[in-house]
Design an enzyme around this catalytic site. Structure first.
Site, PDB file in Angstrom:
ATOM      1  N   SER A  13      59.605  64.663  34.012  1.00 19.51           N
ATOM      2  CA  SER A  13      58.349  64.371  33.524  1.00 19.51           C
ATOM      3  C   SER A  13      57.797  65.169  32.192  1.00 19.51           C
ATOM      4  O   SER A  13      57.182  64.534  31.040  1.00 19.51           O
ATOM      5  CB  SER A  13      57.221  64.403  34.478  1.00 19.51           C
ATOM      6  N   ASN A  14      58.328  66.288  32.141  1.00 20.80           N
ATOM      7  CA  ASN A  14      57.973  67.201  30.877  1.00 20.80           C
ATOM      8  C   ASN A  14      58.851  66.601  29.741  1.00 20.80           C
ATOM      9  O   ASN A  14      58.171  66.597  28.616  1.00 20.80           O
ATOM     10  CB  ASN A  14      58.253  68.692  31.332  1.00 20.80           C
ATOM     11  N   MET A  87      67.234  74.360  36.244  1.00 21.40           N
ATOM     12  CA  MET A  87      67.435  75.120  37.417  1.00 21.40           C
ATOM     13  C   MET A  87      68.629  76.006  37.500  1.00 21.40           C
ATOM     14  O   MET A  87      68.927  76.547  38.533  1.00 21.40           O
ATOM     15  CB  MET A  87      67.614  74.064  38.946  1.00 21.40           C
ATOM     16  N   LEU A  89      70.283  79.764  35.623  1.00 21.26           N
ATOM     17  CA  LEU A  89      70.049  80.503  34.392  1.00 21.26           C
ATOM     18  C   LEU A  89      70.950  80.761  33.305  1.00 21.26           C
ATOM     19  O   LEU A  89      72.394  80.421  33.576  1.00 21.26           O
ATOM     20  CB  LEU A  89      70.103  81.931  35.355  1.00 21.26           C
ATOM     21  N   HIS A 106      56.582  77.322  33.392  1.00 17.99           N
ATOM     22  CA  HIS A 106      56.559  77.908  34.579  1.00 17.99           C
ATOM     23  C   HIS A 106      55.306  77.490  35.184  1.00 17.99           C
ATOM     24  O   HIS A 106      54.279  77.732  35.017  1.00 17.99           O
ATOM     25  CB  HIS A 106      56.968  79.382  34.775  1.00 17.99           C
TER      26      HIS A 106
HETATM   27  C1  GRF Z   1      57.751  71.774  36.306  1.00 17.24           C
HETATM   28  O1  GRF Z   1      56.620  72.082  37.256  1.00 17.24           O
HETATM   29  C2  GRF Z   1      58.192  73.198  35.526  1.00 17.24           C
HETATM   30  O2  GRF Z   1      56.885  74.020  35.386  1.00 17.24           O
HETATM   31  C3  GRF Z   1      59.035  73.652  36.490  1.00 17.24           C
HETATM   32  O3  GRF Z   1      59.873  72.682  36.898  1.00 17.24           O
HETATM   33  C4  GRF Z   1      59.119  71.440  37.003  1.00 17.24           C
HETATM   34  C5  GRF Z   1      59.665  70.365  36.308  1.00 17.24           C
HETATM   35  O4  GRF Z   1      59.032  68.961  36.435  1.00 17.24           O
HETATM   36  N1  GRF Z   1      59.850  74.462  35.631  1.00 17.24           N
HETATM   37  P1  GRF Z   1      59.583  67.829  35.636  1.00 17.24           P
HETATM   38  O5  GRF Z   1      61.118  67.483  35.961  1.00 17.24           O
HETATM   39  O6  GRF Z   1      59.412  68.197  34.249  1.00 17.24           O
HETATM   40  O7  GRF Z   1      58.829  66.706  36.250  1.00 17.24           O
END
Ligand code: GRF
Length: 198
Positions: A13-14, A87, A89, A106
């Protein structure tokens, strides 16, 4: 114009809001990099017409994967990487070899609740203030310098789902805007450097 790559592993979604916001700027979203071959973020990239690369970590040294990632980044002359739910590093090798900035979003008020499942852990801990952090990454887990934070008071009877959705709402507003500001700074810096070389 400055060049961005987004790394993500899941829903995306981001990634989606970043991609949509980038269209309104002079900057370029060059590619999505993903380590999960059936992640929904890949579908989003396809619909948006954005190049995606899938990297496979299975039975490989992390440094070898990072060498492959570095080739994509240098091939596209990437200035900035945005980790949006990636996910894995990145290795110290990558961090020193990549000549650009790397940001991470985060879903907690760092330094509290670094690492995975941050929303659930902060919710279960009864935190009264919840929020998001955008950091520049370093070799640690969510330990890099904090560029941006915003918080909200947890409503007394809010469910975990309600808190999650508020946090994602904040991410979707602020991550794209911090990224664009960084890209603007990079563009100004490179124009200044080009001017200085004349
Ligand atoms: C978000 O909550 C971000 O803060 C975390 O992983 C999530 C990713 O969400 N690091 P999406 O895949 O962008 O919906």
């Amino acid at each position: 114009m400055a060049k961005l790559a987004v790394f993500a592993s899941g829903n995306g979604s981001n990634f989606q809001v970043i991609a949509e916001t980038m269209l309104k700027t002079s900057h370029s979203l060059e590619f999505l990099l993903c380590n999960v071959k059936n992640a929904y973020v890949l579908e989003r990239a396809k619909i948006l017409g954005i190049t995606s690369y899938i990297v496979n970590y299975l039975n490989r040294k992390r440094e070898d994967v990072d060498k492959e990632i570095l080739q994509y980044a240098t091939g596209h002359q990437i200035d900035l990487i945005a980790l949006a739910g990636y996910m894995k590093l990145l290795t110290p090798f990558f961090l020193s070899a990549f000549h650009g900035d790397i940001l991470n979003i985060h879903p907690s008020l760092l330094p509290k609740f670094a690492g995975v499942n941050a929303i659930e852990r902060s919710y279960n801990a009864g935190e009264k203030k919840l929020g998001i952090s955008i950091i520049r990454i370093d070799p640690g887990v969510d330990t890099g310098p904090i560029l941006f934070q915003t918080a909200f008071e947890r409503p007394p009877h809010a469910s975990l789902a309600e808190v999650e959705s508020k946090i994602h709402e904040l991410e979707h507003v602020h991550f794209p805007s911090v990224i664009i500001k960084e890209l603007d700074k990079i563009e100004i810096r490179s124009k200044d450097q080009a001017g200085g070389m004349k």
